[in-house]
Design an enzyme around this catalytic site. Structure first.
Site, PDB file in Angstrom:
ATOM      1  N   GLY A  12      68.005  77.446  30.105  1.00 11.02           N
ATOM      2  CA  GLY A  12      68.394  78.140  29.104  1.00 11.02           C
ATOM      3  C   GLY A  12      67.617  79.206  28.273  1.00 11.02           C
ATOM      4  O   GLY A  12      66.585  79.405  29.295  1.00 11.02           O
ATOM      5  N   ARG A  33      66.460  66.616  24.087  1.00  7.28           N
ATOM      6  CA  ARG A  33      66.503  64.842  24.038  1.00  7.28           C
ATOM      7  C   ARG A  33      66.715  64.115  25.692  1.00  7.28           C
ATOM      8  O   ARG A  33      66.469  63.464  25.653  1.00  7.28           O
ATOM      9  CB  ARG A  33      68.917  65.044  24.153  1.00  7.28           C
ATOM     10  CG  ARG A  33      69.103  65.796  22.709  1.00  7.28           C
ATOM     11  CD  ARG A  33      70.225  65.348  22.451  1.00  7.28           C
ATOM     12  NE  ARG A  33      71.431  66.568  23.336  1.00  7.28           N
ATOM     13  CZ  ARG A  33      72.188  66.542  23.188  1.00  7.28           C
ATOM     14  NH1 ARG A  33      73.124  65.489  22.772  1.00  7.28           N
ATOM     15  NH2 ARG A  33      72.792  67.289  23.882  1.00  7.28           N
ATOM     16  N   ASP A  62      65.580  63.971  19.661  1.00  7.73           N
ATOM     17  CA  ASP A  62      67.367  65.076  19.354  1.00  7.73           C
ATOM     18  C   ASP A  62      67.250  65.606  18.827  1.00  7.73           C
ATOM     19  O   ASP A  62      66.695  65.135  17.036  1.00  7.73           O
ATOM     20  CB  ASP A  62      68.304  63.765  19.398  1.00  7.73           C
ATOM     21  CG  ASP A  62      69.766  64.448  18.790  1.00  7.73           C
ATOM     22  OD1 ASP A  62      69.695  65.283  18.414  1.00  7.73           O
ATOM     23  OD2 ASP A  62      70.635  63.544  18.563  1.00  7.73           O
ATOM     24  N   SER A 139      69.937  81.731  16.590  1.00  5.46           N
ATOM     25  CA  SER A 139      71.430  81.986  16.280  1.00  5.46           C
ATOM     26  C   SER A 139      71.752  82.457  17.762  1.00  5.46           C
ATOM     27  O   SER A 139      72.213  81.691  19.029  1.00  5.46           O
ATOM     28  CB  SER A 139      71.825  82.779  14.860  1.00  5.46           C
ATOM     29  OG  SER A 139      72.652  83.096  14.661  1.00  5.46           O
ATOM     30  N   TYR A 153      80.890  76.014  15.916  1.00  3.79           N
ATOM     31  CA  TYR A 153      80.120  76.628  16.476  1.00  3.79           C
ATOM     32  C   TYR A 153      79.367  78.063  15.591  1.00  3.79           C
ATOM     33  O   TYR A 153      77.985  78.266  15.245  1.00  3.79           O
ATOM     34  CB  TYR A 153      80.691  77.605  17.576  1.00  3.79           C
ATOM     35  CG  TYR A 153      79.348  77.807  18.141  1.00  3.79           C
ATOM     36  CD1 TYR A 153      77.695  77.461  18.831  1.00  3.79           C
ATOM     37  CD2 TYR A 153      79.066  79.515  19.065  1.00  3.79           C
ATOM     38  CE1 TYR A 153      76.753  77.852  19.407  1.00  3.79           C
ATOM     39  CE2 TYR A 153      77.794  80.062  19.818  1.00  3.79           C
ATOM     40  CZ  TYR A 153      76.475  79.343  19.562  1.00  3.79           C
ATOM     41  OH  TYR A 153      75.729  79.386  21.003  1.00  3.79           O
ATOM     42  N   LYS A 157      76.154  78.802  13.113  1.00  5.31           N
ATOM     43  CA  LYS A 157      75.143  79.654  13.632  1.00  5.31           C
ATOM     44  C   LYS A 157      74.878  80.694  12.185  1.00  5.31           C
ATOM     45  O   LYS A 157      73.888  81.729  12.146  1.00  5.31           O
ATOM     46  CB  LYS A 157      75.368  80.214  14.628  1.00  5.31           C
ATOM     47  CG  LYS A 157      75.601  79.783  15.521  1.00  5.31           C
ATOM     48  CD  LYS A 157      74.207  79.227  16.148  1.00  5.31           C
ATOM     49  CE  LYS A 157      73.903  79.112  17.623  1.00  5.31           C
ATOM     50  NZ  LYS A 157      72.111  78.799  18.196  1.00  5.31           N
TER      51      LYS A 157
END
Length: 263
Positions: A12, A33, A62, A139, A153, A157
Site C-alpha cells: 500500500g 507484521r 507488530d 491518518s 477507524y 484516525k
C-alpha cells in the site's frame, strides 16, 4: 542520504513511499507484521539491483507491541545509523456498524492505528533529539469526518490529529518536524479487503470519489514532509474538512439530503 523508517511498509501507501525514498537515494527500514510479505516487498523494491537492495532493511514487528517496535528501531539503527525520519503508515480497518462489531475488533483498530503510531514515534524520537528529524503520521480522510460503519477507524484516525498537534508543540524546540496527512481511498490491498465489508450508507457517502493511485498519494506525502507542512490534504473536499471541520461536515450532510447540525 538519510535513514527513514517506514511502518506498514510491506504494501500500500507505505510500500509506495519506500519506493520513492529509494529512488532518491535514501536508506529505508521497513516494519510490518508479516515476515514473508516484508521479504516480498524488499524483492519488489530492490528491482534486482544490488546497490538498491543494499539500502533496504526489513524488520518484522507488530506496531501495537511497543517493545517489539523499539527493538525493530534498534535493529534498524544498528544497520543504517540514526533514523532521521519516520513515516508511520501501518494501519488496519474493519468496517462494521458499531452495535454489530465485537469489542475485540474495535479495540484492535485503536491498538494498531493509534497506539501503534505512538509506539513508532516513541521508538525513534530519542535518536532524533539533538540531531533533528521528521515524523509523518498517516491518518485518513476518515480522520476528518464521521463515516457510518467506521466508528473504530474514525476514532483512531481522528485521535492522530491531536497526537500530531501535541507532538509538534513538544518537538519544535528540538528541531523535529511533525506532519500528518489525510489520504482518501487509495488503491491498496487493504482497500480491496475493505470494500466488501463497507456498509451501503458508507459507500453512498464516500464511494463516489475515485480512489487515488498509491504513487500519487506517496508523492504528496513526501513532498509535504520535505516542506515541513503541518497537514497534507488531498482534494478540495478533504481540504475543506481539514480547514473548516464541523462547518464543512454540515455542508456535506446537506448534500446527502440531511439537515444541518445546530449544536
Amino acid at each position: 542520504m538519510r535513514h527513514v523508517l517506514v511502518t506498514g511498509g510491506s504494501s500500500g501507501i507505505g510500500l509506495a513511499v519506500a519506493d520513492l525514498l529509494l529512488e532518491r537515494g535514501d536508506r529505508v527500514s521497513l516494519v510490518a507484521r508479516d515476515a514473508e510479505r516484508l521479504a516480498e516487498a524488499a524483492r519488489t523494491l530492490s528491482r534486482g539491483e544490488e546497490a538498491r537492495a543494499g539500502r533496504i532493511f526489513i524488520v518484522p514487528a507488530d506496531v501495537a507491541d511497543g517493545e517489539a517496535v523499539s527493538r525493530a528501531a534498534e535493529k534498524a539503527t544498528s544497520r543504517f545509523g540514526v533514523i532521521g525520519a519516520l513515516v508511520a503508515s501501518a494501519g488496519i480497518v474493519e468496517p462494521a456498524r458499531f452495535l454489530e462489531q465485537d469489542a475485540a475488533a474495535f479495540d484492535r483498530q485503536i491498538s494498531v492505528n493509534l497506539t501503534g503510531v505512538s509506539n513508532s514515534v516513541r521508538a525513534v524520537l530519542p535518536g532524533m533529539r539533538g540531531k533533528g528529524g521528521s515524523v509523518m503520521i498517516v491518518s485518513s480522510g476518515a480522520g476528518l469526518i464521521g463515516i457510518p460503519g467506521y466508528s473504530a477507524y474514525c476514532a483512531s484516525k481522528f485521535a492522530l490529529r491531536g497526537l500530531a498537534a501535541a507532538l509538534r508543540a513538544e518537538m519544535a524546540s528540538a528541531g523535529i518536524s511533525v506532519s500528518i496527512c489525510f489520504p482518501p481511498d487509495t488503491l491498496t490491498p487493504q482497500l480491496e479487503r475493505e470494500l466488501p465489508l463497507r456498509p451501503p450508507e458508507a459507500q453512498a457517502m464516500i464511494g463516489r470519489v475515485r480512489p487515488q493511485e498509491t504513487a500519487i498519494v506517496a508523492r504528496a506525502i513526501l513532498a509535504g514532509m520535505d516542506r515541513g507542512r503541518r497537514e497534507i490534504h488531498f482534494g478540495l473536499a478533504l481540504r475543506l474538512l481539514g480547514y473548516f471541520g464541523p462547518f464543512a461536515a454540515s455542508y456535506f450532510d446537506l448534500r446527502r439530503g440531511g439537515r444541518p447540525r445546530t449544536g
